[in-house]
Design an enzyme around this catalytic site. Structure first.
Site, PDB file in Angstrom:
ATOM      1  N   HIS A  32      55.906  96.145   7.622  1.00  0.00           N
ATOM      2  CA  HIS A  32      56.740  97.060   6.824  1.00  0.00           C
ATOM      3  C   HIS A  32      56.328  98.519   7.062  1.00  0.00           C
ATOM      4  CE1 HIS A  32      59.278  94.274   4.555  1.00  0.00           C
ATOM      5  NE2 HIS A  32      58.248  93.452   4.597  1.00  0.00           N
ATOM      6  N   ASP A  34      57.240  99.921  10.246  1.00  0.00           N
ATOM      7  CA  ASP A  34      58.040 100.472  11.354  1.00  0.00           C
ATOM      8  C   ASP A  34      59.173 101.368  10.870  1.00  0.00           C
ATOM      9  OD1 ASP A  34      59.684  98.302  10.580  1.00  0.00           O
ATOM     10  OD2 ASP A  34      60.223  97.771  12.640  1.00  0.00           O
ATOM     11  N   SER A  65      76.060  78.376  23.428  1.00  0.00           N
ATOM     12  CA  SER A  65      74.706  78.281  22.901  1.00  0.00           C
ATOM     13  C   SER A  65      74.398  76.809  22.642  1.00  0.00           C
ATOM     14  CB  SER A  65      74.553  79.082  21.605  1.00  0.00           C
ATOM     15  OG  SER A  65      73.319  78.740  21.000  1.00  0.00           O
ATOM     16  N   GLY A 118      65.764  82.455  12.460  1.00  0.00           N
ATOM     17  CA  GLY A 118      65.645  82.846  11.051  1.00  0.00           C
ATOM     18  C   GLY A 118      64.271  82.587  10.465  1.00  0.00           C
ATOM     19  N   SER A 119      63.232  82.577  11.291  1.00  0.00           N
ATOM     20  CA  SER A 119      61.871  82.331  10.786  1.00  0.00           C
ATOM     21  C   SER A 119      60.971  83.550  10.920  1.00  0.00           C
ATOM     22  CB  SER A 119      61.229  81.163  11.552  1.00  0.00           C
ATOM     23  OG  SER A 119      61.919  79.985  11.253  1.00  0.00           O
ATOM     24  N   SER A 122      61.827  86.724  15.250  1.00  0.00           N
ATOM     25  CA  SER A 122      62.764  87.630  15.904  1.00  0.00           C
ATOM     26  C   SER A 122      63.611  87.002  17.010  1.00  0.00           C
ATOM     27  CB  SER A 122      62.019  88.852  16.426  1.00  0.00           C
ATOM     28  OG  SER A 122      62.812  89.950  16.123  1.00  0.00           O
ATOM     29  N   SER A 124      66.674  87.069  16.761  1.00  0.00           N
ATOM     30  CA  SER A 124      67.799  88.006  16.887  1.00  0.00           C
ATOM     31  C   SER A 124      67.515  89.041  17.980  1.00  0.00           C
ATOM     32  CB  SER A 124      68.115  88.682  15.556  1.00  0.00           C
ATOM     33  OG  SER A 124      66.995  89.367  15.058  1.00  0.00           O
ATOM     34  N   GLU A 156      71.951  95.916  16.477  1.00  0.00           N
ATOM     35  CA  GLU A 156      71.670  95.189  15.224  1.00  0.00           C
ATOM     36  C   GLU A 156      71.990  96.064  14.004  1.00  0.00           C
ATOM     37  OE1 GLU A 156      68.453  92.470  15.430  1.00  0.00           O
ATOM     38  OE2 GLU A 156      68.410  92.108  13.281  1.00  0.00           O
ATOM     39  N   ASP A 168      60.821  94.912  16.757  1.00  0.00           N
ATOM     40  CA  ASP A 168      61.158  93.602  17.326  1.00  0.00           C
ATOM     41  C   ASP A 168      61.688  93.724  18.745  1.00  0.00           C
ATOM     42  OD1 ASP A 168      60.527  92.915  14.797  1.00  0.00           O
ATOM     43  OD2 ASP A 168      62.513  92.164  14.222  1.00  0.00           O
TER      44      ASP A 168
HETATM   45  P1  ADP Z   1      65.113  85.957  13.142  1.00  0.00           P
HETATM   46  O1  ADP Z   1      65.342  87.171  13.982  1.00  0.00           O
HETATM   47  O2  ADP Z   1      63.992  86.105  12.181  1.00  0.00           O
HETATM   48  O3  ADP Z   1      64.980  84.704  13.951  1.00  0.00           O
HETATM   49  P2  ADP Z   1      67.740  86.642  12.173  1.00  0.00           P
HETATM   50  O4  ADP Z   1      68.505  86.166  11.000  1.00  0.00           O
HETATM   51  O5  ADP Z   1      67.449  88.080  12.287  1.00  0.00           O
HETATM   52  O6  ADP Z   1      66.411  85.763  12.225  1.00  0.00           O
HETATM   53  O7  ADP Z   1      68.526  86.242  13.500  1.00  0.00           O
HETATM   54  C1  ADP Z   1      68.949  84.927  13.736  1.00  0.00           C
HETATM   55  C2  ADP Z   1      70.313  84.933  14.390  1.00  0.00           C
HETATM   56  O8  ADP Z   1      70.219  85.311  15.797  1.00  0.00           O
HETATM   57  C3  ADP Z   1      70.960  83.573  14.422  1.00  0.00           C
HETATM   58  O9  ADP Z   1      71.596  83.271  13.191  1.00  0.00           O
HETATM   59  C4  ADP Z   1      71.965  83.739  15.558  1.00  0.00           C
HETATM   60  O10 ADP Z   1      73.114  84.429  15.125  1.00  0.00           O
HETATM   61  C5  ADP Z   1      71.205  84.615  16.565  1.00  0.00           C
HETATM   62  N1  ADP Z   1      70.518  83.746  17.550  1.00  0.00           N
HETATM   63  C6  ADP Z   1      69.188  83.568  17.682  1.00  0.00           C
HETATM   64  N2  ADP Z   1      68.903  82.667  18.673  1.00  0.00           N
HETATM   65  C7  ADP Z   1      70.084  82.264  19.159  1.00  0.00           C
HETATM   66  C8  ADP Z   1      70.492  81.321  20.171  1.00  0.00           C
HETATM   67  N3  ADP Z   1      69.581  80.632  20.857  1.00  0.00           N
HETATM   68  N4  ADP Z   1      71.817  81.144  20.392  1.00  0.00           N
HETATM   69  C9  ADP Z   1      72.718  81.846  19.680  1.00  0.00           C
HETATM   70  N5  ADP Z   1      72.409  82.732  18.728  1.00  0.00           N
HETATM   71  C10 ADP Z   1      71.118  82.947  18.450  1.00  0.00           C
HETATM   72 MG    MG Z   2      65.861  89.126  13.235  1.00  0.00          MG
END
Ligand code: ADP
Ligand code: MG
Length: 387
Positions: A32, A34, A65, A118-119, A122, A124, A156, A168
């Site tokens: 927290h 950045d 995907s 979503g863990s 990163s 995303s 983003e 990230d």
């Molecule tokens: P985190 O970055 O902590 O993993 P976020 O909620 O920021 O979680 O981002 C997750 C999102 O990124 C997913 O819901 C999806 O939209 C996208 N994403 C991540 N990996 C993939 C993948 N392998 N294929 C398609 N989309 C992905």
């Molecule tokens: Mg993310």
């Protein structure tokens, strides 16, 4: 890669010509900080998104995907609209690329990942960066890894609508084998710091708790920090962000701020100092002292920044009971996601077994454990003819 290539052939009846990889990241310390212009210390990790692709001669994009088991198709020439699904990350990247060059050429693509979504590792940013690499390359837009990171952050922020900092994307784009990145998020000066860990390893433990609160709490914390800066400026402090606040001034500052804002400031200011100390300790091979700073970081995130949760606290508590653990803390935005622990190599099996068992007994959730290596940032390769 073979699974990806086969899927590509099945879907598009031809061979892929390009291969890509893009890692997740773990932040070792500097949480927290950045978006407060501060210091962070992340590493790219050996959990990653892989992709295979072939450029098209038109402006269509077909992307599958394997993780979402879904094919999405769209036209580059059309105005890209937010769909609230995973394709938003690609569209956001393409929109930003359109601001810096001509994006006319589409592609057929297949992605597959072992990076949990979503863990807080990163996925995303990994997904943005892999797409930025691909579409900049096939459209002859020349971007450095730092340009790519900044472009993906904008994607983003502007398209997906998540107000994230630069850490990230920077870690995903610039990671180096066996190293962490000490990054000044204000100037973007950075230093690759070898992770001289001796007999210690990094273990990431996933709470597997769905993150509910995280985005609203994240925005709230940002506002509380901005408010503190505003009040301090009104009181004559010549600062632009919490980065400029010194820890020796904390006792004076305490009287000027509402209690909640002061707690946030205290965390950010001291966390920045912990990052600076950590970098020096690692350079000197003082890994145990580095571990102690991880513990202090967790306590501060729990008590002052208030972004931990029961599950993260239990993982940290149980980790620290294992002989051979020298530091453990929550990593990422909080309210779920993962912890990062530094553990003696010979204690790893014990760690996974006992922490896993205790965590399940206390929460009813099954955790995942990843013994992490620091790896290179995202890469794109041409597939050789004979393959
Ligand atoms: P985190 O970055 O902590 O993993 P976020 O909620 O920021 O979680 O981002 C997750 C999102 O990124 C997913 O819901 C999806 O939209 C996208 N994403 C991540 N990996 C993939 C993948 N392998 N294929 C398609 N989309 C992905
Ligand atoms: Mg993310």
């Amino acid at each position: 890669m073979n699974e990806l290539k086969e899927k590509f052939k099945e879907l598009f009846s031809q061979k892929a010509t390009i291969e890509l990889r893009s890692p997740g990241r773990v932040n070792l310390i500097g949480e927290h900080t950045d978006y407060n212009d501060g210091f962070v210390f992340p590493a790219a990790i050996n959990l990653e998104i892989k992709g295979v692709a072939k450029p098209r001669n038109d402006s269509k994009i077909n992307v599958f995907s394997m993780d979402f088991n879904e094919l999405v198709s769209f036209e580059l020439s059309e105005e890209l609209k937010k769909e609230r699904n995973w394709s938003d990350y690609i569209k956001g990247v393409i929109n930003e690329l359109k601001n810096v060059g001509e994006v006319k050429r589409g592609a057929d693509i297949v992605f597959k990942s072992n990076l949990p979504v979503g863990s807080g590792l990163s996925s995303s940013a990994a997904f943005e960066v892999i797409n930025a690499l691909l579409f900049s390359k096939i459209n002859d837009i020349n971007l450095s890894p730092v340009d790519i990171a900044l472009l993906c952050q904008k994607a983003e922020n502007n398209f997906v609508g998540v107000n994230c900092g630069i850490m990230d994307q920077f870690a995903v784009a610039l990671g180096k084998n066996d190293s962490a990145i000490f990054l000044d998020t204000k100037t973007l000066d950075y230093e690759i710091v070898p992770l001289n860990m001796n007999e210690y390893k990094i273990i990431i433990s996933n709470t597997n708790k769905p993150r509910e609160l995280s985005s609203s709490a994240y925005n709230e914390r940002r506002k509380q920090c901005e408010k503190a800066v505003e009040i301090l400026k009104k009181n004559g402090y010549k600062i632009n962000s919490l980065r400029d606040v010194k820890s020796k001034d904390l006792s004076k500052i305490k009287k000027l701020l509402p209690e909640i804002n002061f707690k946030r400031v205290k965390h950010v200011v001291e966390e920045n100092e912990r990052v600076l100390k950590s970098v020096n300790l690692l350079k000197d091979g003082k890994i145990k002292d580095f571990g102690k700073l991880l513990n202090q970081s967790h306590t501060s995130l729990k008590n002052f920044y208030e972004v931990s949760c029961k599950e993260l606290d239990i993982l940290v508590e149980e980790a620290l009971k294992i002989e051979g653990t020298i530091g453990s803390r929550m990593t990422g935005a909080g309210f779920g996601g993962c912890t990062v622990s530094i553990v003696k190599e010979q204690s790893i099996n014990n760690f996974i077994e006992i922490v896993g068992k205790k965590y399940y007994e206390r929460t009813g959730l099954k955790p995942d454990f990843y013994v992490s290596e620091a790896v290179n940032g995202a890469e794109i390769f041409q597939i050789k003819e004979e393959e």
